[in-house]
Design a protein around this motif. Structure first.
Motif, PDB file in Angstrom:
ATOM      1  N   SER B 118       0.824  -1.227   0.000  1.00  0.00           N
ATOM      2  CA  SER B 118       0.000   0.000   0.000  1.00  0.00           C
ATOM      3  C   SER B 118       0.853   1.271   0.000  1.00  0.00           C
ATOM      4  CB  SER B 118      -0.955   0.017   1.199  1.00  0.00           C
ATOM      5  OG  SER B 118      -1.982  -0.921   1.015  1.00  0.00           O
ATOM      6  N   VAL B 119       1.724   1.397  -0.975  1.00  0.00           N
ATOM      7  CA  VAL B 119       2.591   2.578  -1.074  1.00  0.00           C
ATOM      8  C   VAL B 119       1.799   3.718  -1.707  1.00  0.00           C
ATOM      9  CG1 VAL B 119       4.638   3.519  -2.198  1.00  0.00           C
ATOM     10  CG2 VAL B 119       4.698   1.223  -1.215  1.00  0.00           C
ATOM     11  N   LEU B 120       1.710   4.831  -0.988  1.00  0.00           N
ATOM     12  CA  LEU B 120       0.877   5.943  -1.456  1.00  0.00           C
ATOM     13  C   LEU B 120       1.627   7.272  -1.496  1.00  0.00           C
ATOM     14  CD1 LEU B 120      -2.366   5.210   0.648  1.00  0.00           C
ATOM     15  CD2 LEU B 120      -1.890   4.479  -1.692  1.00  0.00           C
ATOM     16  N   ASN B 121       2.902   7.292  -1.096  1.00  0.00           N
ATOM     17  CA  ASN B 121       3.600   8.591  -1.050  1.00  0.00           C
ATOM     18  C   ASN B 121       5.069   8.439  -1.426  1.00  0.00           C
ATOM     19  OD1 ASN B 121       5.255   8.160   1.473  1.00  0.00           O
ATOM     20  ND2 ASN B 121       3.203   7.865   2.325  1.00  0.00           N
ATOM     21  N   SER B 122       5.706   9.590  -1.630  1.00  0.00           N
ATOM     22  CA  SER B 122       7.079   9.586  -2.146  1.00  0.00           C
ATOM     23  C   SER B 122       8.087   9.072  -1.120  1.00  0.00           C
ATOM     24  CB  SER B 122       7.463  10.997  -2.598  1.00  0.00           C
ATOM     25  OG  SER B 122       7.332  11.915  -1.527  1.00  0.00           O
ATOM     26  N   ALA B 123       7.818   9.276   0.155  1.00  0.00           N
ATOM     27  CA  ALA B 123       8.762   8.796   1.170  1.00  0.00           C
ATOM     28  C   ALA B 123       8.774   7.271   1.207  1.00  0.00           C
ATOM     29  CB  ALA B 123       8.397   9.358   2.546  1.00  0.00           C
ATOM     30  N   ALA B 124       7.617   6.674   1.087  1.00  0.00           N
ATOM     31  CA  ALA B 124       7.544   5.206   1.061  1.00  0.00           C
ATOM     32  C   ALA B 124       8.234   4.670  -0.191  1.00  0.00           C
ATOM     33  CB  ALA B 124       6.094   4.738   1.116  1.00  0.00           C
ATOM     34  N   ILE B 125       8.049   5.359  -1.321  1.00  0.00           N
ATOM     35  CA  ILE B 125       8.736   4.945  -2.557  1.00  0.00           C
ATOM     36  C   ILE B 125      10.243   5.032  -2.352  1.00  0.00           C
ATOM     37  CG2 ILE B 125       9.171   5.569  -4.971  1.00  0.00           C
ATOM     38  CD1 ILE B 125       6.271   6.619  -5.078  1.00  0.00           C
ATOM     39  N   ALA B 126      10.696   6.125  -1.740  1.00  0.00           N
ATOM     40  CA  ALA B 126      12.132   6.316  -1.506  1.00  0.00           C
ATOM     41  C   ALA B 126      12.677   5.233  -0.579  1.00  0.00           C
ATOM     42  CB  ALA B 126      12.385   7.705  -0.918  1.00  0.00           C
ATOM     43  N   PHE B 127      11.876   4.850   0.407  1.00  0.00           N
ATOM     44  CA  PHE B 127      12.324   3.786   1.315  1.00  0.00           C
ATOM     45  C   PHE B 127      12.585   2.508   0.550  1.00  0.00           C
ATOM     46  CE2 PHE B 127      12.830   1.447   5.173  1.00  0.00           C
ATOM     47  CZ  PHE B 127      12.307   0.190   4.894  1.00  0.00           C
ATOM     48  N   TRP B 128      11.627   2.109  -0.302  1.00  0.00           N
ATOM     49  CA  TRP B 128      11.794   0.846  -1.044  1.00  0.00           C
ATOM     50  C   TRP B 128      12.923   0.952  -2.056  1.00  0.00           C
ATOM     51  CZ3 TRP B 128      10.244  -3.360   1.024  1.00  0.00           C
ATOM     52  CH2 TRP B 128       9.136  -3.357   1.875  1.00  0.00           C
ATOM     53  N   LYS B 129      13.121   2.140  -2.607  1.00  0.00           N
ATOM     54  CA  LYS B 129      14.269   2.320  -3.509  1.00  0.00           C
ATOM     55  C   LYS B 129      15.571   2.098  -2.737  1.00  0.00           C
ATOM     56  CE  LYS B 129      16.775   5.512  -6.486  1.00  0.00           C
ATOM     57  NZ  LYS B 129      18.058   5.401  -5.826  1.00  0.00           N
ATOM     58  N   SER B 130      15.606   2.610  -1.503  1.00  0.00           N
ATOM     59  CA  SER B 130      16.835   2.468  -0.715  1.00  0.00           C
ATOM     60  C   SER B 130      17.134   1.005  -0.407  1.00  0.00           C
ATOM     61  CB  SER B 130      16.750   3.292   0.581  1.00  0.00           C
ATOM     62  OG  SER B 130      15.868   2.681   1.505  1.00  0.00           O
ATOM     63  N   LEU B 131      16.105   0.171  -0.444  1.00  0.00           N
ATOM     64  CA  LEU B 131      16.314  -1.270  -0.231  1.00  0.00           C
ATOM     65  C   LEU B 131      16.649  -2.002  -1.523  1.00  0.00           C
ATOM     66  CD1 LEU B 131      15.327  -0.891   2.673  1.00  0.00           C
ATOM     67  CD2 LEU B 131      13.845  -2.843   2.378  1.00  0.00           C
ATOM     68  N   GLY B 132      16.596  -1.289  -2.647  1.00  0.00           N
ATOM     69  CA  GLY B 132      16.988  -1.901  -3.905  1.00  0.00           C
ATOM     70  C   GLY B 132      15.856  -2.184  -4.878  1.00  0.00           C
ATOM     71  N   ALA B 133      14.627  -1.779  -4.549  1.00  0.00           N
ATOM     72  CA  ALA B 133      13.499  -2.034  -5.458  1.00  0.00           C
ATOM     73  C   ALA B 133      13.687  -1.273  -6.762  1.00  0.00           C
ATOM     74  CB  ALA B 133      12.182  -1.626  -4.800  1.00  0.00           C
ATOM     75  N   ASP B 134      13.244  -1.889  -7.860  1.00  0.00           N
ATOM     76  CA  ASP B 134      13.353  -1.263  -9.171  1.00  0.00           C
ATOM     77  C   ASP B 134      12.035  -0.643  -9.617  1.00  0.00           C
ATOM     78  OD1 ASP B 134      15.153  -4.007  -9.236  1.00  0.00           O
ATOM     79  OD2 ASP B 134      16.137  -2.280 -10.158  1.00  0.00           O
ATOM     80  N   ARG B 135      10.956  -1.125  -9.045  1.00  0.00           N
ATOM     81  CA  ARG B 135       9.642  -0.593  -9.393  1.00  0.00           C
ATOM     82  C   ARG B 135       8.757  -0.734  -8.159  1.00  0.00           C
ATOM     83  NH1 ARG B 135       6.120  -3.138 -14.350  1.00  0.00           N
ATOM     84  NH2 ARG B 135       7.834  -2.342 -15.589  1.00  0.00           N
ATOM     85  N   VAL B 136       7.815   0.189  -8.029  1.00  0.00           N
ATOM     86  CA  VAL B 136       6.822   0.095  -6.950  1.00  0.00           C
ATOM     87  C   VAL B 136       5.436   0.066  -7.581  1.00  0.00           C
ATOM     88  CG1 VAL B 136       5.755   1.333  -5.023  1.00  0.00           C
ATOM     89  CG2 VAL B 136       8.241   1.207  -5.177  1.00  0.00           C
ATOM     90  N   ILE B 137       4.646  -0.912  -7.149  1.00  0.00           N
ATOM     91  CA  ILE B 137       3.256  -0.994  -7.614  1.00  0.00           C
ATOM     92  C   ILE B 137       2.423  -0.222  -6.599  1.00  0.00           C
ATOM     93  CG2 ILE B 137       1.380  -2.552  -8.235  1.00  0.00           C
ATOM     94  CD1 ILE B 137       3.681  -4.729  -8.564  1.00  0.00           C
ATOM     95  N   LEU B 138       1.854   0.868  -7.022  1.00  0.00           N
ATOM     96  CA  LEU B 138       1.193   1.791  -6.105  1.00  0.00           C
ATOM     97  C   LEU B 138      -0.082   1.187  -5.513  1.00  0.00           C
ATOM     98  CD1 LEU B 138       1.636   5.021  -8.244  1.00  0.00           C
ATOM     99  CD2 LEU B 138       2.844   4.458  -6.134  1.00  0.00           C
ATOM    100  N   GLY B 139      -0.440   1.648  -4.335  1.00  0.00           N
ATOM    101  CA  GLY B 139      -1.721   1.292  -3.738  1.00  0.00           C
ATOM    102  C   GLY B 139      -2.855   1.847  -4.586  1.00  0.00           C
ATOM    103  N   ARG B 140      -4.045   1.255  -4.441  1.00  0.00           N
ATOM    104  CA  ARG B 140      -5.164   1.613  -5.310  1.00  0.00           C
ATOM    105  C   ARG B 140      -5.887   2.874  -4.866  1.00  0.00           C
ATOM    106  NH1 ARG B 140      -5.782  -4.197  -6.406  1.00  0.00           N
ATOM    107  NH2 ARG B 140      -5.481  -4.551  -4.193  1.00  0.00           N
ATOM    108  N   GLU B 141      -5.443   3.464  -3.745  1.00  0.00           N
ATOM    109  CA  GLU B 141      -6.174   4.594  -3.166  1.00  0.00           C
ATOM    110  C   GLU B 141      -5.657   5.938  -3.646  1.00  0.00           C
ATOM    111  OE1 GLU B 141      -5.080   1.939  -1.490  1.00  0.00           O
ATOM    112  OE2 GLU B 141      -6.961   0.986  -0.854  1.00  0.00           O
TER     113      GLU B 141
END
Lengths: 244, 393
Positions: B118-141
């Protein structure tokens, strides 16, 4: 952190019912799903001071998942929370934790993403990033919970409350229902009774959305065993006459 | 760069249809480690066949390992992850930071963070990027405007849903299935209690006669494709690994046509009508635009007593001989009825059934027996993987 027993704060509670409290968790008026209507943002500083005077650590509960507009508000809010003395934040949105870690804030961070932390490896990944505590899933067996507590001594918080939010939606399900059926909505809290069961679940609506509250069995956690590994516990305030 | 149209596939047959009908990428479940534990799934052999088929058509295949693991899962999970690269997958979808780490440690595959987070904001996206994620599938909200804002600042690819069944509650955070049935939604066993029927009662005991359900309308964002194409999102995702071959083919056919037309600036009202026909033909629940249009309410479904289905799927064509073909009928058909032919990457076409023969070659007037083989003749050439349907009368 050396504290162990956490309680959700309410102005109505008798402090004598929680003599073993080490931390009070205060529902943030702006960023919690079900804020306590008796707690206003303007009162937070005083609440924090009273808690510290009782030698308690004070944490804010921010369990909403935030959109970008809310995140922008949070960015100015968190430094203020720190300035008025709060020791830390418990949050459900990993973005909140990332803000705390990367913006030079001294607030302690407790990550509670519901059932998403169900293994010691998962807990480790978040603790490694710098979060102070994580809250494992309520849906674990004793052995599963014990392994997590053993591997991450002093950095695990078990939520042992009986009643909790079972589901959170950003939709206004009650308002939509009443509007669709052309019935006047009378209240913000109702019960939903599943057609084959007699018992119901409380369903509430707030500005943050719709929340279903019910009783899940507590995780199979043995208080004394987990305590020996330094685990923390979020507990219910005991009712009068109830033995702890 | 063109946006990716990403389709689901619960088995090899569905994957072949999704690719043939124009999906740029397909996602499949890996072993027992995805959130659709009832799907027939893919064996290692069928994954290799799938990736070979897809790559020939220049499409990608992503493997979903998006369940929430326990400690006891990791031995078999780690063995599975080590094999992923030789299955020629193009990426992995996961909902766990630990699985992300294991995939990065053992493979060179890109990792996508599931909507379960349930990623809905830029900080959460940045967190997953810092762990090495290449793409984030956004929450539906999220609304389209919110998605656009996130795309403007994101340093990883972003993906959003455009079609299919939607959770009413925040994904990954719902305990209702566990409460009612002890089935863990985060391990692929959600009992969908949000779609059950409830009675609503006030605290004083007064009950409302009108039944209450929390079930969300399905998502259908076809009308918002032009705006979605301007957000900068990398991938548009159709939900439905448990869905039928026909559903997947019809959805991909519709979205492919409309995305291409908008990208090539050949969109028209008549094409939109045809595309809507595709999507209506496989719908079994009311659909809306969910949270995408901020001004609209996300919408619930209310139990409907009338059937919602306005088309009948007839079958997948086989034994093609230019204009003549066979099919195993899924629904009744009679002479004189109009049949719609849906073919990969072609507009819909129609013909009236003037002659029909059974498996023995005898001419018949109608056929009611499910899965009976009939032979039909169209006034045009029928490509492979075509499907036929007719309107409900």
């Amino acid at each position: 952190m050396t504290v162990h027993n956490w309680y959700l704060y309410s102005p109505d509670d008798d402090p004598q019912l929680r003599p073993d409290a080490d931390v009070l968790l205060v529902s943030d008026p702006q960023f919690s799903n079900l804020p306590n209507p008796q707690i206003q943002t303007s009162e937070l500083a005083e609440i924090c001071n009273v808690g510290h005077a009782l030698k308690l650590e004070m944490f804010l509960l921010m369990d909403q998942l935030l959109d970008e507009d809310q995140l922008q508000k949070l960015r100015t809010y968190l430094p203020w929370i720190e300035a008025i003395g709060f020791d830390g934040v418990m949050f459900a949105d990993v973005g909140v934790g990332y803000e705390i870690l990367t913006k030079g804030l001294r607030l302690k961070s407790v990550y509670d993403p519901g059932d998403l932390i169900s293994s010691s490896g998962e807990a480790h990944q978040f603790l490694k990033q710098g979060f102070d505590l994580v809250v494992p899933s309520r849906n674990l067996s004793f052995d599963q919970a014990l392994l997590i507590a053993q591997k991450h001594k002093k950095r695990i918080l078990f939520d042992l409350r009986r009643f909790r939010v079972l589901a959170a939606s950003k939709r206004k399900l009650l308002s939509d229902y009443f509007e669709n059926k052309k019935i006047k909505k009378q209240a913000d809290t109702y019960w939903m009774i599943e057609e084959k069961r007699k018992s119901g679940l409380e369903i509430k609506e707030s500005d943050a959305g719709t929340f279903v509250v019910g009783r899940l069995p507590s995780p199979e956690v043995c208080y004394s065993t987990m305590r020996s590994y330094g685990a923390h516990f979020l507990l219910d305030i005991p009712q009068k006459g109830e033995r702890k | 760069m063109s946006v990716e149209l990403l389709a689901p596939a619960g088995n090899l047959s569905c994957l072949k249809l999704a690719v043939s009908y124009g999906a740029d990428a397909v996602y499949i479940g890996i072993g027992n480690f995805s959130l659709r534990n009832d799907s027939t799934g893919f064996s290692e052999r069928s994954i290799i066949a799938a990736t070979r088929f897809a790559h020939r058509a220049k499409a990608k295949v992503y493997g979903a390992i998006n369940f929430i693991p326990h400690d006891s899962d990791f031995k078999s999970l780690t063995n599975t992850i080590k094999k992923l690269e030789r299955l020629h997958l193009d990426g992995v979808i996961c909902a766990s930071a630990e699985i992300l780490r294991l995939v990065k440690k053992n493979t060179k595959l890109p990792v996508f963070i599931s909507t379960q987070q349930s990623v809905l904001n830029s900080a959460a996206i940045a967190f997953w990027k810092s762990l090495g994620a290449d793409r984030v599938i956004l929450g539906r909200e999220l609304s389209i405007d919110q998605i656009k804002r996130l795309c403007e600042t994101s340093e990883v690819e972003l993906e959003c849903f455009i079609h299919g069944g939607m959770c009413t509650n925040l994904s990954g955070r719902c305990h209702l299935s566990h409460y009612y049935t002890k089935r863990d939604a985060n391990r692929g066993y959600c009992a969908q209690p949000c779609r059950w029927i409830y009675q609503l009662q006030e605290e004083n005991g007064f009950s409302y006669d009108e039944i209450f359900t929390m079930g969300a309308m399905d998502l259908c964002a076809i009308s918002l494709i032009p705006e979605l194409l301007k957000t900068g999102v990398s991938s548009l995702k159709i939900e439905g690994r448990m869905k039928s071959e026909y559903y997947i083919a019809a959805c991909v056919h519709g979205y492919r046509s409309w995305i291409d037309a908008n990208e090539n600036q050949t969109a028209s009202e008549s094409l939109l009508k045809e595309v809507m026909d595709d999507l209506d033909s496989c719908a079994n629940r009311p659909a809306g635009t969910g949270f995408l249009e901020a001004k609209e309410k996300p919408g619930q479904i209310y139990p409907v007593t009338d059937s919602f289905v306005n088309h009948r799927f007839l079958g997948i064509v086989k034994k093609i001989d230019k204009t003549r073909f066979s099919t195993n009928l899924r629904n009744p058909l009679r002479l004189g009825e109009e049949v719609t032919v849906m073919s990969p990457k072609q507009p819909l076409r129609h013909f009236i059934v003037e002659k029909m023969t059974n498996a023995e070659g005898e001419e018949i007037v109608e056929c009611h027996q499910p899965m009976s083989e009939v032979r039909l003749q169209a006034p045009f050439v029928i490509p492979p993987y075509s499907m036929i349907r007719r309107r409900n009368t």
